[in-house]
Design an enzyme around this catalytic site. Structure first.
Site, PDB file in Angstrom:
ATOM      1  N   ASP A  34       0.837  -1.210   0.000  1.00 17.27           N
ATOM      2  CA  ASP A  34       0.000   0.000   0.000  1.00 17.27           C
ATOM      3  C   ASP A  34       0.866   1.252   0.000  1.00 17.27           C
ATOM      4  O   ASP A  34       0.556   2.246  -0.653  1.00 17.27           O
ATOM      5  CB  ASP A  34      -0.919   0.017   1.233  1.00 17.27           C
ATOM      6  CG  ASP A  34      -2.031  -1.016   1.130  1.00 17.27           C
ATOM      7  OD1 ASP A  34      -2.800  -1.128   2.085  1.00 17.27           O
ATOM      8  OD2 ASP A  34      -2.099  -1.700   0.104  1.00 17.27           O
ATOM      9  N   PHE A  37       2.250   1.936  -3.409  1.00 19.76           N
ATOM     10  CA  PHE A  37       1.159   2.402  -4.275  1.00 19.76           C
ATOM     11  C   PHE A  37       0.869   3.877  -3.998  1.00 19.76           C
ATOM     12  O   PHE A  37       0.745   4.692  -4.914  1.00 19.76           O
ATOM     13  CB  PHE A  37      -0.093   1.552  -4.037  1.00 19.76           C
ATOM     14  CG  PHE A  37      -1.252   1.924  -4.931  1.00 19.76           C
ATOM     15  CD1 PHE A  37      -2.127   2.950  -4.589  1.00 19.76           C
ATOM     16  CD2 PHE A  37      -1.466   1.254  -6.128  1.00 19.76           C
ATOM     17  CE1 PHE A  37      -3.179   3.305  -5.416  1.00 19.76           C
ATOM     18  CE2 PHE A  37      -2.520   1.609  -6.967  1.00 19.76           C
ATOM     19  CZ  PHE A  37      -3.372   2.632  -6.601  1.00 19.76           C
ATOM     20  N   ASP A  38       0.727   4.214  -2.706  1.00 25.40           N
ATOM     21  CA  ASP A  38       0.401   5.596  -2.341  1.00 25.40           C
ATOM     22  C   ASP A  38       1.494   6.575  -2.759  1.00 25.40           C
ATOM     23  O   ASP A  38       1.210   7.704  -3.170  1.00 25.40           O
ATOM     24  CB  ASP A  38       0.154   5.702  -0.830  1.00 25.40           C
ATOM     25  CG  ASP A  38      -1.148   5.037  -0.411  1.00 25.40           C
ATOM     26  OD1 ASP A  38      -2.048   4.928  -1.273  1.00 25.40           O
ATOM     27  OD2 ASP A  38      -1.265   4.625   0.752  1.00 25.40           O
ATOM     28  N   SER A  83     -12.966   7.024  -1.407  1.00 24.75           N
ATOM     29  CA  SER A  83     -11.842   6.527  -0.606  1.00 24.75           C
ATOM     30  C   SER A  83     -11.327   7.666   0.263  1.00 24.75           C
ATOM     31  O   SER A  83     -11.687   8.832   0.056  1.00 24.75           O
ATOM     32  CB  SER A  83     -10.730   6.005  -1.509  1.00 24.75           C
ATOM     33  OG  SER A  83     -10.215   7.065  -2.285  1.00 24.75           O
ATOM     34  N   GLU A 113     -11.196   5.402  14.546  1.00 21.25           N
ATOM     35  CA  GLU A 113     -11.576   4.009  14.372  1.00 21.25           C
ATOM     36  C   GLU A 113     -10.391   3.229  13.815  1.00 21.25           C
ATOM     37  O   GLU A 113      -9.530   3.800  13.126  1.00 21.25           O
ATOM     38  CB  GLU A 113     -12.750   3.892  13.381  1.00 21.25           C
ATOM     39  CG  GLU A 113     -13.963   4.719  13.772  1.00 21.25           C
ATOM     40  CD  GLU A 113     -14.952   4.890  12.622  1.00 21.25           C
ATOM     41  OE1 GLU A 113     -14.719   4.323  11.537  1.00 21.25           O
ATOM     42  OE2 GLU A 113     -15.946   5.603  12.814  1.00 21.25           O
ATOM     43  N   LYS A 115      -8.525   0.929  11.217  1.00 18.14           N
ATOM     44  CA  LYS A 115      -8.664   0.777   9.764  1.00 18.14           C
ATOM     45  C   LYS A 115      -8.421  -0.689   9.411  1.00 18.14           C
ATOM     46  O   LYS A 115      -7.299  -1.166   9.423  1.00 18.14           O
ATOM     47  CB  LYS A 115      -7.673   1.680   9.024  1.00 18.14           C
ATOM     48  CG  LYS A 115      -7.874   1.676   7.520  1.00 18.14           C
ATOM     49  CD  LYS A 115      -6.916   2.632   6.832  1.00 18.14           C
ATOM     50  CE  LYS A 115      -7.178   2.671   5.340  1.00 18.14           C
ATOM     51  NZ  LYS A 115      -7.024   1.355   4.700  1.00 18.14           N
ATOM     52  N   ASP A 117      -8.036  -4.160   7.419  1.00 12.51           N
ATOM     53  CA  ASP A 117      -7.446  -4.528   6.142  1.00 12.51           C
ATOM     54  C   ASP A 117      -8.336  -5.584   5.499  1.00 12.51           C
ATOM     55  O   ASP A 117      -8.074  -6.785   5.574  1.00 12.51           O
ATOM     56  CB  ASP A 117      -6.026  -5.063   6.361  1.00 12.51           C
ATOM     57  CG  ASP A 117      -5.236  -5.091   5.060  1.00 12.51           C
ATOM     58  OD1 ASP A 117      -5.695  -4.482   4.079  1.00 12.51           O
ATOM     59  OD2 ASP A 117      -4.170  -5.726   5.027  1.00 12.51           O
ATOM     60  N   ARG A 136     -17.256  -2.069  -3.285  1.00 10.25           N
ATOM     61  CA  ARG A 136     -16.906  -0.699  -3.654  1.00 10.25           C
ATOM     62  C   ARG A 136     -16.832  -0.526  -5.175  1.00 10.25           C
ATOM     63  O   ARG A 136     -17.285   0.463  -5.721  1.00 10.25           O
ATOM     64  CB  ARG A 136     -15.554  -0.321  -3.045  1.00 10.25           C
ATOM     65  CG  ARG A 136     -15.158   1.130  -3.377  1.00 10.25           C
ATOM     66  CD  ARG A 136     -13.653   1.357  -3.186  1.00 10.25           C
ATOM     67  NE  ARG A 136     -13.249   1.216  -1.812  1.00 10.25           N
ATOM     68  CZ  ARG A 136     -13.344   2.181  -0.899  1.00 10.25           C
ATOM     69  NH1 ARG A 136     -13.868   3.348  -1.219  1.00 10.25           N
ATOM     70  NH2 ARG A 136     -12.926   1.976   0.323  1.00 10.25           N
ATOM     71  N   TYR A 225     -19.486   0.624   9.966  1.00 10.77           N
ATOM     72  CA  TYR A 225     -18.956   1.863  10.563  1.00 10.77           C
ATOM     73  C   TYR A 225     -19.521   3.161  10.000  1.00 10.77           C
ATOM     74  O   TYR A 225     -19.113   4.224  10.443  1.00 10.77           O
ATOM     75  CB  TYR A 225     -17.428   1.895  10.446  1.00 10.77           C
ATOM     76  CG  TYR A 225     -16.870   1.612   9.058  1.00 10.77           C
ATOM     77  CD1 TYR A 225     -17.087   2.477   7.999  1.00 10.77           C
ATOM     78  CD2 TYR A 225     -16.137   0.464   8.818  1.00 10.77           C
ATOM     79  CE1 TYR A 225     -16.576   2.228   6.737  1.00 10.77           C
ATOM     80  CE2 TYR A 225     -15.612   0.193   7.567  1.00 10.77           C
ATOM     81  CZ  TYR A 225     -15.831   1.072   6.528  1.00 10.77           C
ATOM     82  OH  TYR A 225     -15.337   0.821   5.284  1.00 10.77           O
ATOM     83  N   LYS A 312      -1.881   5.561   8.065  1.00  8.25           N
ATOM     84  CA  LYS A 312      -1.512   4.172   7.819  1.00  8.25           C
ATOM     85  C   LYS A 312      -0.187   3.837   8.503  1.00  8.25           C
ATOM     86  O   LYS A 312       0.787   4.581   8.377  1.00  8.25           O
ATOM     87  CB  LYS A 312      -1.426   3.899   6.314  1.00  8.25           C
ATOM     88  CG  LYS A 312      -2.760   4.115   5.602  1.00  8.25           C
ATOM     89  CD  LYS A 312      -2.774   3.577   4.200  1.00  8.25           C
ATOM     90  CE  LYS A 312      -3.026   2.094   4.191  1.00  8.25           C
ATOM     91  NZ  LYS A 312      -3.225   1.554   2.839  1.00  8.25           N
ATOM     92  N   CYS A 407      15.749 -32.708  -6.453  1.00 14.27           N
ATOM     93  CA  CYS A 407      15.097 -32.761  -5.144  1.00 14.27           C
ATOM     94  C   CYS A 407      16.156 -32.782  -4.050  1.00 14.27           C
ATOM     95  O   CYS A 407      17.076 -33.609  -4.091  1.00 14.27           O
ATOM     96  CB  CYS A 407      14.215 -34.007  -5.054  1.00 14.27           C
ATOM     97  SG  CYS A 407      13.468 -34.223  -3.422  1.00 14.27           S
ATOM     98  N   CYS A 410      15.658 -36.581  -2.207  1.00 12.98           N
ATOM     99  CA  CYS A 410      15.873 -37.857  -2.899  1.00 12.98           C
ATOM    100  C   CYS A 410      16.743 -37.737  -4.145  1.00 12.98           C
ATOM    101  O   CYS A 410      17.114 -38.743  -4.746  1.00 12.98           O
ATOM    102  CB  CYS A 410      14.536 -38.505  -3.253  1.00 12.98           C
ATOM    103  SG  CYS A 410      13.639 -37.662  -4.586  1.00 12.98           S
ATOM    104  N   CYS A 425       8.957 -32.420  -7.278  1.00  7.11           N
ATOM    105  CA  CYS A 425       9.687 -33.678  -7.335  1.00  7.11           C
ATOM    106  C   CYS A 425       8.692 -34.750  -7.771  1.00  7.11           C
ATOM    107  O   CYS A 425       7.706 -34.998  -7.059  1.00  7.11           O
ATOM    108  CB  CYS A 425      10.275 -34.019  -5.970  1.00  7.11           C
ATOM    109  SG  CYS A 425      10.942 -35.707  -5.901  1.00  7.11           S
ATOM    110  N   CYS A 431      10.252 -40.583  -2.475  1.00  9.15           N
ATOM    111  CA  CYS A 431      10.804 -39.396  -1.800  1.00  9.15           C
ATOM    112  C   CYS A 431      10.288 -39.360  -0.362  1.00  9.15           C
ATOM    113  O   CYS A 431       9.079 -39.217  -0.145  1.00  9.15           O
ATOM    114  CB  CYS A 431      10.381 -38.146  -2.571  1.00  9.15           C
ATOM    115  SG  CYS A 431      11.091 -36.621  -1.932  1.00  9.15           S
TER     116      CYS A 431
END
Length: 671
Positions: A34, A37-38, A83, A113, A115, A117, A136, A225, A312, A407, A410, A425, A431
């Site tokens: 996040d 992204f922000d 948002s 409140e 937040k 996830d 949303r 909420y 955040k 592997c 084995c 494998c 194995c």
């Protein structure tokens, strides 16, 4: 930055953010945090302000949320689902507080409140009953997921008596508790399925399932909420929270009324540490002006309210040394790389290991070298993960880490199937971790539920040479004298074990089939296969087409079944188990049909319907002798089509000249 460079950067950022939004909201598989992204969104917003001539009409800064999925009916929100602006530092919160004071003076309160996830949800109630649940989406319209939301225990379907209006909307967040996430994710891993990265993704993926029966099996929760009504019932947000709680809604107990920004900071500081003790994930704190009149005065931007903001928490990140990469082999043969780290304190626990997922993660994304100094994060992830490398501290002579080709247990050469991220494998009969893992799965509670046996006992019996296959469990009674000579194998514990093994012979066919540990064949799939094929012989003889026409059996599962049964060693094991008296025939209970009017007819139901749910239509068809298929083929007699049906199904049915009927026509057929 020159105008040409700015234009190019705006276009690049816009494209990246659109893809990340799609990954997050539609696929429920985010590729970046996040925070990242922000920061990208902030950079884009700043560039658009500096160079407004390059602002794109569909810029991510002008949008809320994600795209609309095609599986559900699209519904327009009566009140847009905006948002909130995000901040990651206290100075920006002080700036927010000063903007509020400048606009409305000093006489106001905040409601703070947690937040959550999770997945934002809008619920509409009419005459006290749940009418509709909508995601949303893009903030203007979302997906109607009412049938799935009805399965959530804490979402009231009918309200108790109260002074609520005839119709109103209430907003909230759907989420999954951490314990439920761990349990369900472990089941996915056991079934050879790709695990979800965090509870938010699992909750989002669950809400978007089309089978509400499967949704009901996955325990979701929902906190509510915010209330929306035509006529204002309350003067403050705090009053409305107390009211909706009295109406029967699940409102979080940790909300708080604050007189000033200092009390807000106290709340943030407390929960930044205490959040690790919650049973669910939170990624920050939401701060709202309490008075509705003051909210109206402050108003909105195009994307978010001016009277609210979210603070955040930064995902906790530490730096430590990568000691080595080791590899674990699961019961399905999947090889999982694990980073062994120099112990470091992270989010209140000492971290020694972190997930690396697959070869691409090691060699492509992270480009790990031996003894790298790595950044480890534990944000929304349950298991810590390496998110990057401190290149400044890389040793000059450090060699790149190469993924193993054989592997680690084995020595068999690993395989990687097209379209899959993991290496496997293929030596499932030779194995050791695969052998013990399969036997441990077989004795488990959800499979054969054998009392007197546990994982450690299986390891001991394997290491001492008593068991090499599942069928060897049913020969253990021949080795009683030898077992008595071993540590921790008293006479009573041996008797309990042998009684449990004998009792397991009465377990129904679907439990035996699930217990075999065939890749992708979980509990639900095993039940579907048994209901359709009735016997192990029918199932072993089934072609790819016959398997894929079975309800909920796709090509991946069908191919796995064919590969499993084409192995002579697997067939030999099944014969040995059959000879020991295990159940390989369905214990069919007599089904009383309403009629046989649809006998011999195969149906597929696709799309959404006004009068009935797809499950109700399915029940009608089966009650009248019809059969439900999972995919379109020449064996299909009718496609029952509703709104928003997938174009691929429609095209395939048209090509095969399969009659397409409505739910009304189906009812006419039933009479």
């Amino acid at each position: 930055m020159s105008p040409v460079e700015a234009k190019q950067r705006i276009e690049t950022l816009s494209q990246e953010l659109k893809q990340h939004s799609y990954n997050y909201y539609v696929l429920a598989m985010p590729a970046i945090s996040d925070y990242e992204f922000d920061k990208k969104l902030e950079e884009l917003s700043a560039l658009e302000k500096q160079f407004p001539e390059f602002l794109l009409p569909d810029s991510p800064t002008q949008k809320v949320g994600g795209e609309i999925t095609k599986e559900f009916q699209t519904v327009r929100h009566r009140w847009p689902m905006l948002s909130l602006g995000n901040t990651y530092n206290q100075q920006e919160l002080i700036d927010f507080d000063q903007r509020i004071r400048k606009a409305i003076g000093d006489n106001f309160e905040y409601v703070v409140e947690l937040k959550y996830d999770g997945l934002s949800m809008s619920l509409t109630y009419k005459d006290g009953q749940l009418l509709r649940a909508v995601t949303r989406g893009d903030g203007v319209q979302g997906d109607d997921v009412t049938t799935n939301i009805r399965t959530i225990h804490n979402v009231p379907k009918k309200l108790k008596q109260g002074n609520y209006p005839d119709e109103f909307e209430i907003r909230g967040e759907v989420f999954m508790h951490l314990k439920a996430f761990e349990r369900l994710n472990n089941e996915r891993i056991e079934n050879g399925e790709v695990p979800y990265a965090n509870p938010r993704n699992f909750a989002s993926g669950t809400v978007k399932l089309q089978d509400s029966t499967e949704v009901a099996r996955r325990p979701l929760d929902c906190f509510l909420y915010f209330l929306y009504t035509e006529k204002q019932l309350f003067k403050t947000h705090w009053e409305s929270l107390q009211a909706v709680k009295s109406w029967g809604f699940h409102v979080n107990e940790h909300n708080k009324l604050c007189k000033n920004i200092d009390e807000v900071f106290e709340f943030i500081t407390y929960w930044d540490k205490e959040r690790h003790n919650l049973s669910y994930d939170i990624d920050g704190i939401v701060i709202k002006v309490n008075s509705y009149a003051q909210q109206q005065e402050l108003g909105y931007t195009a994307k978010s309210p001016r009277w609210a903001i979210s603070y955040k928490f930064k995902a906790e990140r530490v730096e430590t040394e990568l000691l080595q990469v080791t590899y674990q082999v699961g019961r399905t043969g999947a090889v999982t790389p694990v980073a062994n780290l120099k112990p470091v304190l992270l989010a209140g626990t000492t971290v020694k290991r972190a997930t690396l997922h697959n070869a691409d993660e090691i060699m492509e994304r992270l480009k790990l070298h031996e003894h790298d100094t790595v950044y480890v994060e534990k944000g929304g992830e349950i298991i810590p993960k390496i998110i990057g490398v401190n290149l400044d501290k890389r040793r000059p002579d450090a060699e790149p880490i190469q993924y193993v080709t054989n592997c680690p247990v084995c020595g068999t050469e690993l395989l990687r199937k097209e379209g899959e991220a993991a290496f496997y494998c293929p030596n499932d009969e030779g194995c050791p971790p695969q052998i013990t893992g399969k036997i441990q799965h077989f004795i488990g509670r959800k499979a054969m539920n054998i009392d007197g046996l546990g994982d450690e006992t299986i390891n001991t019996l394997y290491n001492r040479g008593f068991i090499r296959h599942i069928s060897d469990l049913y020969e253990l009674h021949k080795h009683t004298d030898e077992l008595k000579k071993m540590d921790r194998f008293g006479e009573q514990s041996i008797n309990n074990m042998l009684e449990g093994i004998e009792k397991s012979k009465q377990m129904p066919f679907e439990k035996v089939l699930f217990g075999l540990g065939i890749r992708y064949v979980g509990e639900t799939v095993a039940k579907k296969l048994v209901a359709h094929f009735k016997t192990i012989d029918n199932l072993m003889a089934a072609s790819l087409e016959e398997l894929t026409t079975t309800e909920e059996i796709g090509e991946r599962i069908a191919q796995s079944l064919i590969e499993y049964f084409s192995d002579n060693q697997h067939r030999e094991q099944i014969e040995k188990l059959r000879a020991q008296g295990l159940q390989f025939v369905a214990d069919d209970k007599e089904v009383v049909l309403a009629s046989d009017k649809l006998s011999g007819m195969n149906f597929i139901i696709s799309g959404t319907f006004e009068q009935f749910s797809r499950d109700e239509l399915k029940d009608m068809i089966e009650a009248n002798g019809g059969k439900i298929l999972s995919s379109i083929s020449a064996k299909l007699n009718y496609l029952v089509a509703g709104d928003n049906m997938g174009p691929a199904k429609l095209e395939k049915a048209t090509k095969l000249n399969i009659p397409i009927i409505s739910d009304a026509e189906l009812l006419t057929m039933i009479g």
